[in-house]
Design a protein around this motif. Structure first.
Motif, short mmCIF file in Angstrom:
data_model
loop_
_atom_site.label_atom_id
_atom_site.label_comp_id
_atom_site.label_asym_id
_atom_site.label_seq_id
_atom_site.Cartn_x
_atom_site.Cartn_y
_atom_site.Cartn_z
N TRP A 11 -39.32 27.68 -7.07
CA TRP A 11 -40.43 28.55 -7.47
C TRP A 11 -40.14 30.01 -7.14
N LEU A 13 -37.37 31.49 -7.39
CA LEU A 13 -36.52 32.06 -8.44
C LEU A 13 -37.32 32.35 -9.70
N VAL A 14 -38.37 31.58 -9.90
CA VAL A 14 -39.16 31.74 -11.11
C VAL A 14 -40.24 32.80 -10.94
N PRO A 16 -40.61 36.05 -10.19
CA PRO A 16 -40.68 37.35 -10.88
C PRO A 16 -41.07 37.20 -12.35
N VAL A 17 -40.53 36.18 -13.00
CA VAL A 17 -40.86 35.94 -14.40
C VAL A 17 -42.34 35.64 -14.54
N VAL A 18 -42.85 34.77 -13.67
CA VAL A 18 -44.25 34.39 -13.75
C VAL A 18 -45.14 35.61 -13.57
N LEU A 20 -44.47 38.86 -14.07
CA LEU A 20 -44.39 39.81 -15.19
C LEU A 20 -45.07 39.28 -16.45
N VAL A 21 -44.81 38.02 -16.76
CA VAL A 21 -45.40 37.47 -17.98
C VAL A 21 -46.90 37.28 -17.80
N VAL B 85 -34.77 39.46 -14.69
CA VAL B 85 -35.70 38.49 -14.09
C VAL B 85 -35.51 37.10 -14.69
N PRO B 88 -32.45 34.39 -12.67
CA PRO B 88 -32.76 33.38 -11.64
C PRO B 88 -33.70 32.30 -12.15
N ALA B 89 -34.67 32.69 -13.00
CA ALA B 89 -35.63 31.70 -13.49
C ALA B 89 -34.92 30.65 -14.33
N PHE B 98 -39.07 21.00 -10.11
CA PHE B 98 -40.07 21.45 -9.14
C PHE B 98 -41.47 21.29 -9.71
N TRP B 107 -45.68 27.00 -20.92
CA TRP B 107 -46.55 28.18 -20.86
C TRP B 107 -45.77 29.44 -21.24
N ILE B 148 -39.06 38.00 -22.24
CA ILE B 148 -38.71 37.21 -21.05
C ILE B 148 -38.66 35.72 -21.39
#
Lengths: 288, 271
Positions: A11, A13-14, A16-18, A20-21, B85, B88-89, B98, B107, B148
């Motif tokens: 989570w 790692l994810v 920053p994407v979450v 921003l979006v 960004v 890493p995601a 996870f 989403w 993104i």
């Protein structure tokens, strides 16, 4: 494909994407939800209206008409672009110099700003100064896309085919080039016909990329705004007013925020529903 | 390659298709070298009085050429943000399971699907409230909405093609995560990064509705400058055609660099 390990730290790692979006998606979406249940008379005065706008939009003929036009448009362009794209990819050189030339030239329309695409087709199709319009009229066709609904539709579809068929071509090309040569050699030894090669070797490989192609083309054609806006402005009359053109007309033209917001949400839900179906089909049997 | 009877004439199909693609582009190019009078007065396949005035007008008028600079600035900022960004995601999605991963992935995709028309007005209000209206960063951030998710989707596809044993070996050898990621993993998927950057560039470059909504003067994109000029000073067709022609150049340049990977990129790395 090796199995994935469970790791809740992923989570991080994810994140920053979450962030921003979500910033770009959740806040505006909540604004739209907010408008969709309120009435405004300007001066930031809002009154709660409940489901009124949704009922109004869902029962309005105007919405039905633009939704129908939208579905028609999406169906027609999918029916043309997907088979055409596959056919072109099959006929393309598989590798080497000419394959690169084809790829670069075919990708050109995808990189032109959308309003330039509209403007380009406008001056290309105008009956008095455009190459297409002039030629068609010289050949005896009565063609004027600014006056006749049928010509406007034909031009709109030609423009979209011009703009996006390459996407299907590139996807199919990628699928086809992943087929090892040994498969073709085996088919030749077995004396397989061209149809059999397509049906049993090429088509199965294409299935996956074609789902992506249909998904992308479906979403994008449902969202199309700029190109028809510049080309026809939704006219003549309302004949080419697709869903998003109508939406912007209501929201920014008439400033009816409530109905526009309700319509946005219904519109978004339709896309979401279809996309969820496509996504489920697409990822069926995959690891994730 | 399968040798088939009709293969000698197969080139006709892509050839005709490319001719069809080039016709409107040619017409635009043709018009850009004509004066507006000639465009409206005579119909000809090649310019009769060849002129570079339209291009000269664009390169000497700051309201025109600053449009190109503005567009390039926000497109580049957006590409850098989106790819950095998303890296890493995408790694997390391709390697780990996870809580809520599938829902999160879907989403993200829904935002790629959201019609820009729906978000135009709320975006305007959001970025005005943050005092970011008419800045490059506003457009760059707004375009993250669809870039993104796309970058994550493409990179995830490329990363899933790298065997997991690479990671495991590196960890056994005692590499900490970030060192492995930067020194070993990123160079392995360099092509994928290039492709993702190309797609972010492309979608940010061609998008107009949000870019136009979020800017007025200082960060106005070239595509929006075109619409304004078309309406305010009559219909300067020659100028419009020249400006349109120039918007194709950045795309043509980047496409040349990724030509060998472009097809794989469109397939989101998974073929």
């Amino acid at each position: 494909m090796s199995a994935k390990t469970t790791n809740q730290k992923a989570w991080l790692l994810v994140a920053p994407v979450v962030v921003l979006v979500a910033f770009n998606a959740v806040i505006p979406l909540m604004t739209v939800v907010n408008y969709s249940v309120q009435e405004t008379f300007g001066d930031n005065l809002f009154f709660f209206e409940g489901m009124k706008w949704f009922e109004e939009v869902l029962s309005s003929e105007r919405f039905h008409d633009s939704l129908l036009r939208q579905l028609q448009f999406t169906f027609i362009i999918l029916a043309i672009e997907v088979p055409l794209g596959v056919a072109i990819a099959l006929a393309m050189p598989r590798r080497g110099f000419w394959a690169s030339v084809c790829l670069v030239l075919m990708a050109m329309p995808l990189l032109i700003p959308w309003n330039v695409v509209g403007a380009m087709w406008n001056i290309f199709a105008l009956p008095d100064i455009g190459l297409l319009g002039k030629t068609l009229n010289a050949m005896g066709f009565d063609y004027n896309f600014t006056r006749q609904p049928f010509s406007a539709w034909a031009t709109l579809i030609a423009m979209d085919v011009w703009h996006w068929t390459s996407l299907v071509v590139l996807l199919s090309y990628a699928g086809l080039s992943s087929i090892p040569d040994a498969y073709y050699q085996a088919a030749r030894i077995d004396g397989a016909s061209a149809w059999a090669v397509f049906r049993y070797i090429q088509l199965p490989k294409l299935k996956h990329v074609l789902t992506i192609a249909v998904l992308l083309r479906f979403m994008d054609s449902f969202n199309i705004y700029t190109e028809p806006f510049v080309l026809t402005g939704g006219g003549p009359g309302n004949s080419t007013t697709l869903l998003s053109l109508d939406l912007v007309k209501i929201a920014l033209g008439q400033f009816d925020l409530g109905p526009a917001a309700a319509m946005s949400l219904i519109y978004f839900l339709i896309i979401l529903l279809f996309s969820w179906i496509f996504y489920t089909v697409m990822t069926r049997g995959e690891d994730r | 390659m399968a040798a088939r009877g009709n293969s000698r004439f197969k080139w006709i199909v892509p050839f005709l298709y490319i001719v069809f693609l080039m016709l409107p582009i040619y017409w635009l190019l043709n018009m850009s070298f004509k004066t507006t009078n000639e465009i409206l007065g005579t119909f000809s396949l090649v310019p009769q009085e060849f002129t570079l005035d339209n291009y000269r007008a664009i390169f000497t008028d700051p309201t025109w050429y600053s449009g190109y600079i503005n567009s390039l600035i926000y497109v580049c900022i957006n590409t850098v943000i989106s790819v950095s960004v998303a890296l890493p995601a995408a790694y997390a999605f391709s390697r780990y399971r996870f809580l809520g991963d599938k829902h999160l992935f879907f989403w993200l995709l829904t935002n790629r699907m959201a019609p820009a028309a729906v978000f135009a007005l709320p975006f305007f209000q959001l970025y005005s409230a943050l005092n970011l209206f008419d800045t490059h960063i506003a457009v760059a951030l707004a375009h993250c909405l669809f870039n993104i998710p796309l970058a994550v989707w493409i990179l995830e596809g490329f990363m899933s093609g790298v065997p997991k044993e690479l990671d495991e070996t590196a960890y056994i050898d005692g590499y900490p995560f970030w060192k492995f990621f930067g020194k070993i993993f990123l160079p392995t998927i360099a092509a994928g990064i290039g492709v993702a950057a190309f797609f972010c560039f492309m979608f940010s470059w061609v998008e107009l509705l949000l870019a136009k909504t979020l800017t007025s003067v200082d960060a106005k994109p070239i595509a929006a400058v075109m619409t304004r000029t078309a309406s305010s000073s009559g219909y300067e067709l020659g100028l419009l055609a020249a400006a349109g022609t120039l918007t194709m150049i950045p795309g043509a340049i980047v496409i040349f660099f990724v030509r060998n990977y472009i097809a794989k990129g469109f397939a989101l790395g998974r073929v």
